[in-house]
Design an enzyme around this catalytic site. Structure first.
Site, mmCIF file in Angstrom:
data_model
loop_
_atom_site.group_PDB
_atom_site.id
_atom_site.type_symbol
_atom_site.label_atom_id
_atom_site.label_comp_id
_atom_site.label_asym_id
_atom_site.label_seq_id
_atom_site.Cartn_x
_atom_site.Cartn_y
_atom_site.Cartn_z
ATOM 1 C CB SER A 1 -0.874 0.026 1.255
ATOM 2 O OG SER A 1 -1.599 1.241 1.333
ATOM 3 C CE1 TYR B 1 -3.606 -2.261 5.412
ATOM 4 C CE2 TYR B 1 -3.271 0.072 4.918
ATOM 5 C CZ TYR B 1 -3.535 -1.216 4.495
ATOM 6 O OH TYR B 1 -3.700 -1.480 3.151
HETATM 7 P P1 NAP Z 1 -11.560 -6.167 0.843
HETATM 8 O O1 NAP Z 1 -12.527 -5.589 -0.110
HETATM 9 O O2 NAP Z 1 -11.807 -6.017 2.303
HETATM 10 O O3 NAP Z 1 -11.362 -7.724 0.534
HETATM 11 C C1 NAP Z 1 -10.447 -8.439 1.325
HETATM 12 C C2 NAP Z 1 -10.276 -9.829 0.775
HETATM 13 O O4 NAP Z 1 -9.278 -10.486 1.590
HETATM 14 C C3 NAP Z 1 -11.525 -10.669 0.867
HETATM 15 O O5 NAP Z 1 -11.562 -11.566 -0.225
HETATM 16 C C4 NAP Z 1 -11.321 -11.450 2.164
HETATM 17 O O6 NAP Z 1 -11.957 -12.722 2.186
HETATM 18 C C5 NAP Z 1 -9.826 -11.672 2.110
HETATM 19 N N1 NAP Z 1 -9.251 -11.986 3.407
HETATM 20 C C6 NAP Z 1 -9.256 -11.235 4.538
HETATM 21 N N2 NAP Z 1 -8.624 -11.901 5.525
HETATM 22 C C7 NAP Z 1 -8.207 -13.081 4.991
HETATM 23 C C8 NAP Z 1 -7.499 -14.193 5.495
HETATM 24 N N3 NAP Z 1 -7.093 -14.248 6.774
HETATM 25 N N4 NAP Z 1 -7.249 -15.234 4.678
HETATM 26 C C9 NAP Z 1 -7.667 -15.208 3.373
HETATM 27 N N5 NAP Z 1 -8.342 -14.189 2.850
HETATM 28 C C10 NAP Z 1 -8.609 -13.127 3.647
HETATM 29 O O7 NAP Z 1 -10.074 -5.612 0.593
HETATM 30 P P2 NAP Z 1 -9.482 -4.644 -0.556
HETATM 31 O O8 NAP Z 1 -9.830 -3.251 -0.227
HETATM 32 O O9 NAP Z 1 -9.793 -5.199 -1.890
HETATM 33 O O10 NAP Z 1 -7.918 -4.807 -0.248
HETATM 34 C C11 NAP Z 1 -7.189 -5.890 -0.785
HETATM 35 C C12 NAP Z 1 -5.710 -5.694 -0.473
HETATM 36 O O11 NAP Z 1 -5.275 -4.445 -1.003
HETATM 37 C C13 NAP Z 1 -5.373 -5.667 1.013
HETATM 38 O O12 NAP Z 1 -4.135 -6.295 1.223
HETATM 39 C C14 NAP Z 1 -5.268 -4.184 1.304
HETATM 40 O O13 NAP Z 1 -4.451 -3.915 2.416
HETATM 41 C C15 NAP Z 1 -4.662 -3.687 0.011
HETATM 42 N N6 NAP Z 1 -4.912 -2.266 -0.243
HETATM 43 C C16 NAP Z 1 -6.182 -1.829 -0.366
HETATM 44 C C17 NAP Z 1 -6.408 -0.480 -0.612
HETATM 45 C C18 NAP Z 1 -7.791 0.078 -0.759
HETATM 46 O O14 NAP Z 1 -7.946 1.302 -0.683
HETATM 47 N N7 NAP Z 1 -8.811 -0.750 -0.976
HETATM 48 C C19 NAP Z 1 -5.322 0.406 -0.714
HETATM 49 C C20 NAP Z 1 -4.043 -0.092 -0.577
HETATM 50 C C21 NAP Z 1 -3.846 -1.438 -0.353
HETATM 51 P P3 NAP Z 1 -13.394 -12.912 2.898
HETATM 52 O O15 NAP Z 1 -14.312 -12.050 2.100
HETATM 53 O O16 NAP Z 1 -13.689 -14.349 2.778
HETATM 54 O O17 NAP Z 1 -13.202 -12.439 4.299
#
Ligand code: NAP
Length: 251
Positions: free
Chosen positions: A142, A155
């Protein structure tokens, strides 16, 4: 031939958000994809169906990446279904923002266990399946690791740690035909950022104001770069931290 034809990929946390889009884009580029999830079986099956309905190949496999036994089962089932592995995307991640007074040991361990230890477990398991032919690993870290925001101390620390893993392992993998890179998204509109209240918030408005391209990201913005990094087009790139964030310079 598409960029990822004959490749097998695992995308952790692909039941929604960025991971789901990466899985869909990988499949559209010809890869056979494992859609991993922790608890959202319905979400994962929906993504698998969307891929298979579009002529791709995908299966869903449950597994909490913070549990070593789950990760071993995830990779064993992948080998059974698809016979090997070429690409791992460590996308599963959780974000819990809180001021320092409210940081707890529980929240610290939860975030580090999924975001860092879970990625390490998955990388260890991937090495056995990559074998001599090597592979490509993409860590979704991130911009928060590089430009931490207030209330994001823990985080941000997990994502800075994940970037350190990327660099250390790029050196450790010398001579093993394994490339490893980080993608650093800025704020992206996902189920997770909606649920956390970021989308539509003052924080999002401030971030957009410091983003030259003038908007929040969409999952596809990240997924397209993941396809590139997984493919031979990026065959000379390893140990890099690639910002995919509209140029955000932080708040
Ligand atoms: P999200 O919409 O909350 O989706 C998270 C995904 O991760 C879901 O499929 C969830 O599965 C899965 N997950 C959570 N805990 C898990 C575990 N212990 N084992 C296996 N799967 C797990 O997240 P997102 O916003 O798309 O973010 C995805 C990644 O991008 C993360 O690493 C986040 O830190 C990074 N990121 C996001 C942003 C942003 O603004 N969105 C910015 C920078 C970085 P379930 O649905 O089954 O729980």
């Amino acid at each position: 031939m598409s960029k990822l034809t004959n490749k097998v990929a695992i995308v952790t946390g692909a039941s929604k958000g960025i991971g789901a889009s990466i899985a869909q884009h990988f499949a559209a580029a010809g890869a056979k994809v494992v859609v991993n999830y922790a608890s959202s079986a319905t979400g994962a099956e929906k993504i698998v169906k969307s891929i298979n309905d579009n002529g791709g190949t995908a299966i869903a496999i449950q597994g909490d990446v913070s549990k070593e036994a789950d990760v071993e089962r995830l990779f064993a089932e992948t080998a059974k279904a698809f016979g090997g592995l070429d690409i791992l995307v460590n996308n599963a991640g959780i974000y819990q923002h809180a001021p320092i007074e409210q940081v707890s040991a529980e929240s610290f361990h939860q975030q580090f266990s999924v975001n860092v230890l879970g990625s390490l477990f998955a990388i260890q398991a991937s090495l056995k399946l990559f074998g001599d032919k090597g592979g490509s690993i993409i860590n979704i870290s991130s911009e928060a690791g590089k430009m931490p925001m207030a209330a994001g101390s823990v985080y941000s620390a997990t994502k800075a740690a994940l970037d350190a893993v990327t660099i250390a392992l790029s050196k450790e993998f010398s001579g093993r035909k394994i490339r490893i890179n980080s993608i650093l998204p800025g704020i992206v509109e996902t189920e997770g950022t909606h649920a956390a209240g970021f989308i539509g918030s003052e924080t999002e408005a401030k971030l957009i104001a410091t983003t030259p391209l003038g908007r929040s990201g969409q999952p596809a913005d990240i997924a397209k770069v993941a396809v590139f990094l997984a493919s031979e087009d990026a065959g000379w790139i390893t140990g890099e931290k690639i910002s995919v964030s509209g140029g955000v310079y932080g708040v």
